[in-house]
Design a protein around this motif. Structure first.
Motif, PDB file in Angstrom:
ATOM      1  N   THR A  50     -16.460 -74.793 -45.954  1.00 24.38           N
ATOM      2  CA  THR A  50     -17.354 -74.004 -46.804  1.00 24.38           C
ATOM      3  C   THR A  50     -16.637 -72.764 -47.313  1.00 24.38           C
ATOM      4  O   THR A  50     -15.961 -72.071 -46.537  1.00 24.38           O
ATOM      5  CB  THR A  50     -18.621 -73.579 -46.036  1.00 24.38           C
ATOM      6  OG1 THR A  50     -19.276 -74.740 -45.532  1.00 24.38           O
ATOM      7  CG2 THR A  50     -19.577 -72.816 -46.946  1.00 24.38           C
TER       8      THR A  50
ATOM      9  N   ASP B 289     -25.425 -73.065 -46.748  1.00 27.10           N
ATOM     10  CA  ASP B 289     -25.436 -71.734 -46.140  1.00 27.10           C
ATOM     11  C   ASP B 289     -26.739 -71.021 -46.471  1.00 27.10           C
ATOM     12  O   ASP B 289     -27.348 -71.247 -47.520  1.00 27.10           O
ATOM     13  CB  ASP B 289     -24.252 -70.913 -46.673  1.00 27.10           C
ATOM     14  CG  ASP B 289     -24.100 -69.610 -45.930  1.00 27.10           C
ATOM     15  OD1 ASP B 289     -23.601 -69.633 -44.812  1.00 27.10           O
ATOM     16  OD2 ASP B 289     -24.519 -68.580 -46.497  1.00 27.10           O
TER      17      ASP B 289
ATOM     18  N   THR C 138     -23.389 -70.196 -50.893  1.00 23.66           N
ATOM     19  CA  THR C 138     -22.293 -71.153 -50.879  1.00 23.66           C
ATOM     20  C   THR C 138     -21.700 -71.304 -52.271  1.00 23.66           C
ATOM     21  O   THR C 138     -22.413 -71.497 -53.244  1.00 23.66           O
ATOM     22  CB  THR C 138     -22.785 -72.520 -50.368  1.00 23.66           C
ATOM     23  OG1 THR C 138     -23.310 -72.363 -49.053  1.00 23.66           O
ATOM     24  CG2 THR C 138     -21.665 -73.524 -50.347  1.00 23.66           C
TER      25      THR C 138
ATOM     26  N   GLN D  14     -18.609 -76.468 -51.055  1.00 22.88           N
ATOM     27  CA  GLN D  14     -18.815 -77.007 -49.717  1.00 22.88           C
ATOM     28  C   GLN D  14     -18.477 -78.494 -49.737  1.00 22.88           C
ATOM     29  O   GLN D  14     -18.807 -79.203 -50.684  1.00 22.88           O
ATOM     30  CB  GLN D  14     -20.274 -76.802 -49.288  1.00 22.88           C
ATOM     31  CG  GLN D  14     -20.519 -76.867 -47.802  1.00 22.88           C
ATOM     32  CD  GLN D  14     -21.917 -76.371 -47.465  1.00 22.88           C
ATOM     33  OE1 GLN D  14     -22.871 -76.676 -48.174  1.00 22.88           O
ATOM     34  NE2 GLN D  14     -22.051 -75.625 -46.410  1.00 22.88           N
TER      35      GLN D  14
END
Length: 794
Positions: A295, A321, A326, A329
């Protein structure tokens, strides 16, 4: 049916609606009885029955004073982001130099002087370059003399020992010595990093050489952590370079393959290197791991920082997240066959800030745009399940039209959708699935959000309507009375009026786009590679046709204005009573042909069926003038296909008006008896010429350069009133004021005002005894609104 009245007693507690309250002092249910049936009714804490009765029963609640058994509830205050942090979805998005929940923790080395060199404040994990630079007489003039790494090895961020550059060293020198000077790899690696520290200065040959050096360093058997950091930093800097060439593309292709294999190699003793434009992560996971997630979190600048790169080494699904922070990812789910092997797995991730190393021929990208590219490598393993989440790029004044989940094909040297598919899409991320590991990206296509023009205001409608009537009457009058006029002025004035009339009608009836792109676009389910990052609807025809006709007839109006000015100029210069021979033929050819040539060139250069907005606007049917950011674009046809030719015509017309005014002002200066009338006629003659030459459009050019808001408003109103009523002005000045119209109006008024009055006459005999018959007669008398006195014959 009797009404049910229920009294419920609660202890009053003040708390926000979203807070959950749990306390023994507050009952979860209350048992009461129906006063009619004596049946028990159970209420929950909302005051509504849980069983036995519909929930629509009216309930009256009464509050009593609070007792000692009150519940104390505390609310969490909202986050306050400091040091330039921005609150997004309950999470502080921090600048690169700060970290923590509220961006209160410093994550940088302060500016300092070390070993004789001055270094600026730098983020932890990044390189700082000295303020001192190489002498102008050296080959590396203007480049930093030294660099230092900002590290946090001791728990307190500080600069490491500086590394110096020999200012006479070049990239070609390093490439020639790097294979034979294994003992000096560290020095050569840092020298390459300094020589590429200003990417905008690099030529295509410099980029190619630097890529070959970085490729050699990463493949070296003697590579160390310092050399790795310098090589990855060089790659990060090359991603900011602007020059490109075919040779350079081959070099960076080899570099990306090497970097992908390097991230998988666990013998390099480097687990993570994070630079502003590149993040490299290597990890080994045990055989019982179901999956791994990489991430990268969002920052204010978009750069990569070490504390925003996270790994989850045992997960089976994509976990977003909290707060939607984010950026990129990826999760790799391992097939069951890997679980049966009692060996650890090596996995490598490489995250690129942009796609400069992955230039596509099938996907056209707009200048200045970029896409994240992430590489995941697990070696030759089949049956993998790879899921990715990419945060959509925020492009102002656009909506996401479509996207494609793609991987880089090194054979084709282009993006491919093979083995990848779309999973889901939302405002927080675009989710993809692929069945293999390589370099992945999401190619997004955006459609502009257009703010369509409002309906024409009443001033415009009223002015255009009066102009249409005035122009129609002027054309009719000129055609009916053409035998009593000179040929050329009639042709010129009628042509001006015809062009202006058709333009005004088209403007009123067709300037609004009939096919508006309203609402958000619907994203396709199929994973198809979009041709470009900007989607433009194919032309449907009507709006473009109106724009073409508007351009033609408005240019035709100004062309005939200019020909009228040419006729006036020839009359003044040569003192001619009539136009030169063949003047009419020339004017017809030029008046109708020149606008056609300009329109044809404009269409040929800027119009495409699949991209009509290169020629016209979407908001209304007129020539394209503004770029996607709303700034005037001199490359669009509004400038060179209209403003430039019209500007030359207006300049010529203005010069002719000045000559005409000066010439007429000198006529009979000593006629004092008619001086007032003469000056009035001179003024009206000049004003009439200014109207027919379209000089009120000069105000439009002033609007383009005016910065003052008050002046802009005044000019805008004046321009609107004068241009929309131009046809009415022509009618008043060139038709209503002519002697023929005056005579026609005078005779019409006389015929209307002439009243026929019958007069009654009677004769009487005054002699006594004589009988005479009374005789009555009526006579018709014409009078001009004045009645003569009645007379009686006695």
């Amino acid at each position: 049916m009797k009404e049910l009245w229920i009294m419920v007693v609660f202890a009053t507690v003040s708390f926000p609606q979203e807070d959950l309250i749990t306390s023994s002092a507050i009952p979860t249910t209350i048992d009461i009885k129906n006063p009619t049936t004596d049946d028990p009714i159970t209420l929950n804490t909302t005051g509504l029955p849980t069983t036995g009765y519909p929930t629509s029963i009216p309930i009256t609640s009464t509050s009593l004073p609070t007792t000692s058994n009150t519940t104390s509830i505390t609310t969490t205050p909202p986050l306050v982001c400091i040091n330039g942090g921005e609150l997004q979805s309950g999470v502080c998005i921090c600048p690169d130099e700060w970290t923590g929940d509220t961006c209160s923790e410093g994550y940088f080395c302060n500016s300092t002087r070390k070993d004789g060199f001055s270094f600026p404040r730098t983020v932890v994990g990044w390189s700082a370059y000295s303020e001192e630079s190489c002498d102008e007489k050296t080959t590396s003039a203007g480049l930093p003399v030294a660099l230092a790494e900002c590290s946090n090895n001791t728990g307190s961020p500080q600069f490491d020992a500086p590394n110096r550059l020999e200012c006479e060293l070049t990239l070609n020198d390093i490439l020639g010595n790097i294979s034979s000077s294994s003992s000096h790899l560290r020095k050569l690696a840092f020298s390459t990093q300094i020589l590429t520290s200003q990417p905008k200065r690099l030529s295509a040959d410099n980029i190619t050489t630097a890529a070959q050096i970085a490729n050699t360093l990463l493949q070296s058997a003697n590579i160390t952590e310092d050399i790795t950091v310098a090589a990855v930093t060089t790659i990060s800097q090359l991603l900011n370079a602007s020059e490109e060439s075919t040779q350079e593309r081959d070099a960076v292709q080899n570099l990306t393959e090497t970097l992908e294999m390097f991230s998988l190699d666990q013998n390099n003793n480097v687990s993570s290197v994070v630079r502003p434009n590149v993040a490299v992560q290597s990890v080994q996971v045990p055989s019982d791991t179901v999956g791994i997630q990489f991430t990268a979190l969002t920052g204010r600048s978009g750069n990569f920082v070490a504390n925003r790169i996270h790994l989850n080494t045992n997960t089976s699904e994509l976990i977003a997240d909290e707060g939607g922070a984010t950026d990129v990812q990826i999760v790799i789910k391992f097939p069951p066959v890997l679980h049966s092997k009692n060996t650890n797995h090596s996995i490598g991730f490489v995250l690129y800030q942009n796609d400069r190393f992955f230039r596509s021929k099938a996907f056209r990208a707009s200048p200045g745009t970029s896409r994240r590219v992430i590489s995941a490598n697990l070696g030759q393993v089949s049956g993998l399940h790879v899921e990715m989440l990419f945060k959509p790029t925020a492009v102002p004044n656009t909506s996401l039209y479509d996207f494609a989940c793609v991987s880089w094909n090194y054979t084709l040297k282009d993006w491919s959708t093979f083995g990848c598919s779309k999973v889901n899409h939302s405002a927080d991320g675009l989710q993809c699935f692929c069945n293999h590991t390589t370099n992945f990206a999401v190619l997004m296509s955006f459609r502009r959000d257009f703010k369509y023009a409002d309906e024409l205001n009443w001033i415009t409608i009223l002015g255009c309507s009066m102009s249409i009537i005035g122009l129609s009457l002027t054309i009719t009058f000129q055609m009916v009375t053409r035998k009593s006029r000179k040929t050329n002025p009639t042709v010129l004035l009628v042509s001006v009026c015809v062009c202006l009339l058709i333009f005004t009608l088209l403007f009123m009836l067709g300037v609004s786009n009939p096919h508006k792109q309203l609402g958000k676009p619907k994203i396709q389910e199929d994973n198809i590679l979009p041709p470009s990052d900007t989607h433009t609807e194919r032309d449907r025809g009507p709006c473009t046709a109106v724009a073409v006709l508007l351009q033609y007839f408005l240019l035709g109006t100004f062309t005939w204005n200019t020909l009228y000015a040419t006729h006036v100029f020839l009359m003044i210069r040569n003192s001619l009573a009539t136009s030169p021979s063949h003047f009419t033929a020339y004017t017809v050819a030029i008046g109708w042909g020149l606008p056609a040539v300009v329109v044809a060139l404009t269409l040929g250069i800027s119009y495409r069926v699949d991209g009509p907005l290169g020629y016209r606007q979407e908001e209304f049917c007129w020539l394209a003038a503004l770029d996607p950011k709303g700034n005037f674009d001199f490359k669009l046809p509004m400038f060179w296909g209209f403003l430039i030719p019209v500007a030359f015509m207006l300049i010529f017309n203005t010069v002719v008006l000045v000559c005409f005014t000066v010439t007429t002002a000198k006529t009979n200066p000593h006629l004092t008896s008619t001086r007032h009338t003469s000056m009035k006629k001179k003024f009206l003659s000049s004003f009439s010429l200014a109207v027919v030459l379209g000089l009120s459009w000069i105000l439009g050019y002033l609007l383009l350069i005016t910065q003052n808001q008050t002046m802009y408003t005044i000019l805008n109103i004046s321009f609107c009133v004068l241009t929309t009523t131009q046809g009415l002005q022509i009618f008043i000045l060139f038709t209503a004021r002519t002697s023929i119209v005056k005579k026609m109006m005078s005779s019409t008024l006389k015929s209307i005002s002439s009243v026929g009055i019958p007069l009654h006459t009677r004769k009487f005999s005054l002699w006594r005894g004589e009988h005479s018959d009374n005789v009555e007669s009526y006579t018709q008398q014409d009078t001009d609104l004045s009645f003569p006195p009645c007379s009686t014959d006695i």
